[in-house]
Design an enzyme around this catalytic site. Structure first.
Site, PDB file in Angstrom:
ATOM      1  N   ARG A  40       2.408  -8.344   4.518  1.00 20.20           N
ATOM      2  CA  ARG A  40       0.950  -8.218   4.400  1.00 20.20           C
ATOM      3  C   ARG A  40       0.433  -8.995   3.203  1.00 20.20           C
ATOM      4  O   ARG A  40       1.179  -9.281   2.253  1.00 20.20           O
ATOM      5  CB  ARG A  40       0.544  -6.750   4.285  1.00 20.20           C
ATOM      6  N   HIS A  47      -3.966  -2.855  -7.543  1.00 18.85           N
ATOM      7  CA  HIS A  47      -3.744  -1.818  -8.559  1.00 18.85           C
ATOM      8  C   HIS A  47      -4.780  -0.706  -8.431  1.00 18.85           C
ATOM      9  O   HIS A  47      -5.207  -0.142  -9.437  1.00 18.85           O
ATOM     10  CB  HIS A  47      -3.734  -2.426  -9.973  1.00 18.85           C
ATOM     11  N   ASP A 185       1.048  -0.674   1.204  1.00 13.25           N
ATOM     12  CA  ASP A 185       1.921  -1.599   1.921  1.00 13.25           C
ATOM     13  C   ASP A 185       2.464  -0.997   3.219  1.00 13.25           C
ATOM     14  O   ASP A 185       2.347  -1.579   4.292  1.00 13.25           O
ATOM     15  CB  ASP A 185       3.096  -2.025   1.032  1.00 13.25           C
TER      16      ASP A 185
END
Ligand code: ADP
Ligand code: MG
Length: 392
Positions: A40, A47, A185
């Protein structure tokens, strides 16, 4: 012919063939199940996933493919074709031995998933192949975790709720490779849809598909091909600093924070770094929401402006950029037809993401090739589907 610096996806069928051939040559029989999971690239919102913020990633056409079969033993034997060559690892099934992180390091990503799988895992053999660059900020780690899990689902005939799965993989990455990653993720690698970015609320874990329709535009990923060793220690530190800021404000996470509250922390002379991190998070969460809205209405000028702002605060406030990424963004900024550019992912190397008009891509590449101090690789981020079982 693409330039040698272009990374071109081998494609699902070719990877499946390659993995199956290696499986037959290694284990002297055919695999019975197969799965694929993409990498990805995060368009914006870095963050902030571990602060329960918003993120906006797309899945890449670059994949990890894993094939396997049960082996009637109590061992899991895994072959992976890494950048550094063919590697093998053997470890016990969870019911026959205690699974612990250890050497080789790459196998921890597979072991962590096996250890956390909710069903009963029997001994199996597997081969993993991938065309994703590793350690480039494109989440090869989540890709290999999710592909392995999807293979185990196929081998055991189970299906798990996608959000539960993402939480489980996140736990696996915390426990085994020891990386305290957020949820982004694993979530996008599972839930992504072709031609869409995925807007994820990392607090409620709800997601919205955002269509990416403008055919005149390319999402170009530029791999800096550097990875500074800082990642291992600095990432957990950033996470801890954000948690500290949230505690000082009396919130469970920085999702509830505002610019005014962060200014209060500054006035109260709280730790300078803690205040800087909080400021980035508050601004980045707002930018990500705004970016999803602008993408929906096709306001790419504004998306680009938000990209540049994001890079600035990742560099100056979160302090996770590096000279190589700064240089890539600075060069992109001077090319006509570029809407915006920013570092993407955890930082300290890895990749930059650039939103650029189709007509300007070659000009951008040639400028990067002549001016960037390192050795770049280009990769077109065509928004792609998430993980799936493959027919074999
Ligand atoms: P990123 O996720 O951005 O690529 P990470 O440092 O988080 O970078 O993860 C990279 C590591 O994940 C690799 O060094 C390796 O240990 C593991 N990994 C990635 N892809 C594979 C694969 N196909 N097979 C085995 N391990 C892999
Ligand atoms: Mg990773």
């Amino acid at each position: 012919m693409p330039a040698p610096t272009d990374a071109v996806s081998a494609g699902e069928a070719a990877l499946l063939r390659k993995a199956s051939d290696i499986f037959v040559a290694t284990f002297k029989r055919s695999p019975t199940a197969a799965a694929a999971a993409p990498g990805r690239v995060n368009l914006i919102g870095d963050h902030v996933d571990y602060c329960e913020g918003f993120v906006l990633p797309v899945a890449l056409p670059f994949l990890t493919v894993v094939v396997g079969a049960n082996n009637d033993t109590s061992s899991c034997r895994v072959v992976s074709m890494l950048d550094s060559g063919r590697k093998e690892a053997t470890f016990p099934t969870p019911s026959s031995g205690q699974l612990k992180p250890g050497e080789p390091a790459w196998a921890n990503y597979v072991k962590g998933v096996v250890a956390n799988f909710p069903g009963a895992v029997k001994g199996f053999d597997a081969v993993i192949v991938s065309d994703l660059p590793m350690g480039a900020g494109l989440s090869s780690s989540a890709s290999v975790e999710v592909a392995t899990y999807t293979l185990l689902e196929a081998l055991t005939g189970t299906n798990t709720d996608p959000v539960k799965k993402a939480q489980l993989w996140q736990k696996a990455e915390h426990e085994f490779p020891g990386m305290p990653c957020g949820i982004m993720d694993q979530y996008v690698v599972t839930m992504a849809k072709k031609d869409h970015a995925l807007f994820i609320d990392c607090r409620s874990l709800e997601n919205t598909q955002v269509p990416i329709t403008n055919g005149d535009t390319v999402i170009l990923v530029i791999n800096s091909n550097v990875k500074h060793q800082l990642t291992g220690s600095e990432y957990p530190q950033r996470r801890a600093q954000c948690q500290k800021a949230a505690e000082l404000l009396g919130f469970p996470s920085l999702r509830n924070a505002t610019r005014e509250l962060v200014e209060d922390l500054r006035r109260k002379k709280c730790d300078v770094d803690v205040v800087k991190r909080a400021q980035h998070v508050v601004e980045e969460i707002r930018r990500t929401e705004e970016c999803a809205k602008s993408l929906r209405v096709g306001d790419l000028e504004h998306v680009g402006k938000l990209f540049y702002e994001s890079h600035e605060t990742l560099r100056n406030l979160m302090e996770v950029s590096c000279p190589e990424l700064d240089q890539l963004v600075a060069i992109a900024k001077t090319v006509q037809g570029v809407y915006g550019a920013r570092m993407t992912g955890g930082g300290f190397g890895g990749s930059a993401v650039v939103l650029v008009k189709n007509a300007a891509v070659e000009q951008l590449k040639s400028r990067i090739l002549s001016e960037y101090k390192g050795k770049p690789t280009f990769l077109v981020a065509v928004p792609s589907d998430g993980a799936r079982k493959l027919n074999i």
